[in-house]
Design a protein around this motif. Structure first.
Motif, PDB file in Angstrom:
ATOM      1  N   TYR A  14      13.459  23.747  48.355  1.00 49.42           N
ATOM      2  CA  TYR A  14      14.093  22.609  49.023  1.00 49.42           C
ATOM      3  C   TYR A  14      14.933  23.050  50.222  1.00 49.42           C
ATOM      4  CZ  TYR A  14      12.701  20.175  44.758  1.00 49.42           C
ATOM      5  OH  TYR A  14      11.975  19.651  43.715  1.00 49.42           O
ATOM      6  N   ILE A  21      17.410  15.827  46.323  1.00 49.90           N
ATOM      7  CA  ILE A  21      15.976  15.839  46.018  1.00 49.90           C
ATOM      8  C   ILE A  21      15.752  16.194  44.548  1.00 49.90           C
ATOM      9  CG2 ILE A  21      13.794  17.009  46.489  1.00 49.90           C
ATOM     10  CD1 ILE A  21      14.695  17.361  49.376  1.00 49.90           C
ATOM     11  N   SER A  22      16.506  17.176  44.048  1.00 44.39           N
ATOM     12  CA  SER A  22      16.328  17.631  42.669  1.00 44.39           C
ATOM     13  C   SER A  22      16.659  16.554  41.650  1.00 44.39           C
ATOM     14  CB  SER A  22      17.212  18.861  42.403  1.00 44.39           C
ATOM     15  OG  SER A  22      16.876  19.925  43.261  1.00 44.39           O
ATOM     16  N   THR A  42      16.121  13.339  41.914  1.00 44.35           N
ATOM     17  CA  THR A  42      15.216  12.187  41.935  1.00 44.35           C
ATOM     18  C   THR A  42      14.149  12.344  40.854  1.00 44.35           C
ATOM     19  OG1 THR A  42      13.730  13.211  43.543  1.00 44.35           O
ATOM     20  CG2 THR A  42      15.540  11.888  44.402  1.00 44.35           C
ATOM     21  N   PRO A  92      10.561  14.294  43.081  1.00 43.79           N
ATOM     22  CA  PRO A  92      10.980  15.043  44.262  1.00 43.79           C
ATOM     23  C   PRO A  92       9.970  15.031  45.402  1.00 43.79           C
ATOM     24  CG  PRO A  92      11.544  16.252  42.277  1.00 43.79           C
ATOM     25  CD  PRO A  92      10.685  15.097  41.851  1.00 43.79           C
ATOM     26  N   THR A  98      10.291  11.906  47.370  1.00 45.86           N
ATOM     27  CA  THR A  98      11.515  11.954  48.173  1.00 45.86           C
ATOM     28  C   THR A  98      11.335  12.845  49.393  1.00 45.86           C
ATOM     29  OG1 THR A  98      12.846  11.639  46.174  1.00 45.86           O
ATOM     30  CG2 THR A  98      13.987  12.452  48.122  1.00 45.86           C
TER      31      THR A  98
END
Length: 345
Positions: free
Chosen positions: A272, A294-295, A297, A300, A303
């Motif tokens: 990421y 992001i992690s 969600t 990911p 996203t």
């Protein structure tokens, strides 16, 4: 010319010259920090194993240096209220940044402090404690022994806070950062970094339970410190690698990731962060928020596609795109904070 700190490795082989072979390193293993020393008098200021290298001017290697002073070069970003603490102390100190850089990022910059052997602040640097005043675990900076007075040493070190790349660009060179200082000294010694030791007897770098003492003989070469293109890429990669290590360590303390394997966390963070860097993110806190958002969600990959779509918006400037991306992932972080708060009630 812009002064840029990419917060970004030392992959591959690094060419070594005769100068580089003269960088001498002595290592101390199994170091233990000081504890709170409640009920102890007189209190110890420095771990016994380190004292000969930090404050004792005895022994063969110190026989010609009877006036060595001990300095700490500290990262203000790692020590809460460092500037106020130094101003209220009796210790001589100065920031390596000057002018506009001092005004804008001095609170995050490198500060040189002349340490007293029995000073309370010195003890804090070597103490591990559950209390906020223990600074050992923060890896706040490096230690330097020199016969120079503070301002003289500060002027010398200031020459290395920026490095010129092969493209002629000036870039902040974080040689005071404990996480990568040793790697930088070893890798770029032959690129002109040996001149750092012109006014320095030794540099001590402490990382967890290990201390490395670096020494180099005076070199008459006037070779300037510059990075080749390959050297620049190695440095940026090292900064990124160390940043990912820090972010992954922070993730391990977040409830949603406590059951995850450390290697899996580190791999995801690296992925990421690299994604964020490809969109122009350079600031450590922003990359942390992006990776965390992001992690958190459910999907990911979805996203990340949404992030890519935001960055493709040609009606926004570069800075506006990055701000919009952080705003897009922020609700996931806020939701996690609420869940955690509710769980504590």
């Amino acid at each position: 010319m812009h002064d840029t700190d990419y917060w970004l490795d030392l992959h591959g082989e690094v060419a070594r010259s005769d100068d580089a072979s003269r960088l001498n390193v002595h290592s101390l293993q199994n170091l233990n920090p000081l504890d709170d020393q409640f009920g102890v008098w007189p209190k110890v200021t420095v771990p016994e194993a380190l004292e000969p290298f930090l404050f004792t001017n005895s022994g063969e290697e110190f026989s010609a240096h009877t006036s060595l002073k001990t300095y700490a070069l500290l990262d203000a970003a790692k020590i809460e209220n460092l500037i106020e603490t130094l101003e209220n102390s009796n210790l001589d100190h100065a920031c390596l940044f000057r002018g506009k850089a001092l005004e804008t990022v001095g609170h995050l910059g490198p500060w040189l402090v002349c340490l007293g052997q029995n000073d309370q602040f010195t003890r804090r640097l070597f103490t591990e404690s559950k209390q906020k005043w223990g600074l050992w675990g923060k890896r706040p900076g490096i230690f330097i022994r020199s016969t120079c007075r503070l301002q003289e040493l500060c002027d010398h070190l200031r020459r290395f806070t920026y490095v010129q790349t092969a493209a002629g660009r000036r870039m902040i060179f974080r040689f005071w950062d404990t996480e990568c200082a040793g790697a930088l000294l070893s890798a770029y010694f032959d690129s002109g970094l040996f001149r750092l030791f012109e006014n320095i007897h030794s540099i001590i770098i402490i990382d967890d339970s290990r201390a490395d003492i670096y020494q180099a003989p005076v070199c008459q070469s006037r070779k300037p410190f510059r990075l080749t293109h390959a050297g620049t890429q190695r440095y940026l990669a090292l900064r990124q690698e160390k940043l990912c290590d820090q972010i992954a360590k922070a993730f391990s303390n977040i409830p949603e990731f406590r059951e995850s394997a450390p290697n899996a966390i580190r791999e995801a963070v690296g992925y990421y962060v690299s994604y964020g860097v490809s969109f122009g993110f350079r600031d450590g806190p922003d990359l942390f928020r992006l990776a965390l958002g992001i992690s958190l969600t459910k999907c990911p990959e979805t996203t990340m596609e949404e992030v890519r779509a935001i960055y493709s918006n040609s009606f926004l400037t570069e800075s506006e795109r990055r701000a919009a991306i952080i705003a897009h992932v922020a609700p996931h972080i806020d939701a996690a904070k609420r869940r955690h708060a509710e769980g504590l009630q």
